[in-house]
Design an enzyme around this catalytic site. Structure first.
Site, PDB file in Angstrom:
ATOM      1  N   VAL A 150       0.833  -1.203   0.000  1.00  0.00           N
ATOM      2  CA  VAL A 150       0.000   0.000   0.000  1.00  0.00           C
ATOM      3  C   VAL A 150       0.869   1.255   0.000  1.00  0.00           C
ATOM      4  O   VAL A 150       2.000   1.244   0.490  1.00  0.00           O
ATOM      5  CB  VAL A 150      -0.965   0.031   1.205  1.00  0.00           C
ATOM      6  CG1 VAL A 150      -1.844  -1.195   1.236  1.00  0.00           C
ATOM      7  CG2 VAL A 150      -0.234   0.185   2.516  1.00  0.00           C
ATOM      8  N   CYS A 151       0.302   2.333  -0.565  1.00  0.00           N
ATOM      9  CA  CYS A 151       0.925   3.652  -0.504  1.00  0.00           C
ATOM     10  C   CYS A 151      -0.200   4.685  -0.502  1.00  0.00           C
ATOM     11  O   CYS A 151      -1.330   4.365  -0.145  1.00  0.00           O
ATOM     12  CB  CYS A 151       1.916   3.862  -1.646  1.00  0.00           C
ATOM     13  SG  CYS A 151       1.152   3.982  -3.285  1.00  0.00           S
ATOM     14  N   HIS A 152       0.075   5.904  -0.922  1.00  0.00           N
ATOM     15  CA  HIS A 152      -0.946   6.954  -0.878  1.00  0.00           C
ATOM     16  C   HIS A 152      -2.000   6.773  -1.965  1.00  0.00           C
ATOM     17  O   HIS A 152      -3.194   6.764  -1.684  1.00  0.00           O
ATOM     18  CB  HIS A 152      -0.276   8.324  -0.991  1.00  0.00           C
ATOM     19  CG  HIS A 152      -1.206   9.471  -0.739  1.00  0.00           C
ATOM     20  ND1 HIS A 152      -0.876  10.754  -1.031  1.00  0.00           N
ATOM     21  CD2 HIS A 152      -2.456   9.524  -0.212  1.00  0.00           C
ATOM     22  CE1 HIS A 152      -1.888  11.556  -0.693  1.00  0.00           C
ATOM     23  NE2 HIS A 152      -2.852  10.831  -0.193  1.00  0.00           N
TER      24      HIS A 152
END
Length: 108
Positions: free
Chosen positions: A65-67
């Site tokens: 996951v990231c932004h």
């Protein structure tokens, strides 16, 4: 792994809520994680992944996951080339998570 497998925020939330044995890898920078932590995630910033690869289990199902899902897709693809066969990318990142899976998660 030629293409990155993806998971929707709602599907991920359902699996986590059911106690799924997923390893959630948050590749955002520490400043981002400090703003909005991702539930049950371990943070290793994207740039640190190659030097910390030994901390990851290639046999464990890993959700990256990231932004917004762009950095995480790159990391998922790279891990696939490193023989991680059970890696998936969170579509839309934590931003989509806050919009569709957990509205209590702040957006930034």
């Amino acid at each position: 792994m030629a293409e990155v497998t993806e998971i929707s925020p709602r599907t991920l939330k359902e699996r986590l809520d059911r106690g799924g044995k997923l390893f959630v890898l948050d590749v955002r920078e520490p400043e981002e994680v400090a703003l909005v932590p991702f539930p049950r995630a371990i943070n290793i910033p994207m740039g640190d992944i190659p030097s910390r690869l030994s901390e990851l289990d290639p046999d464990r199902e890993t959700v990256v996951v990231c932004h917004h899902g762009i950095r995480s897709a790159q990391v998922a693809k790279w891990l696939g080339r490193m023989d991680f066969e059970r890696v998936v990318n969170l579509i839309g990142g934590i931003d989509a998570w806050s919009l569709t899976a957990d509205p209590a998660t702040p957006r930034y």
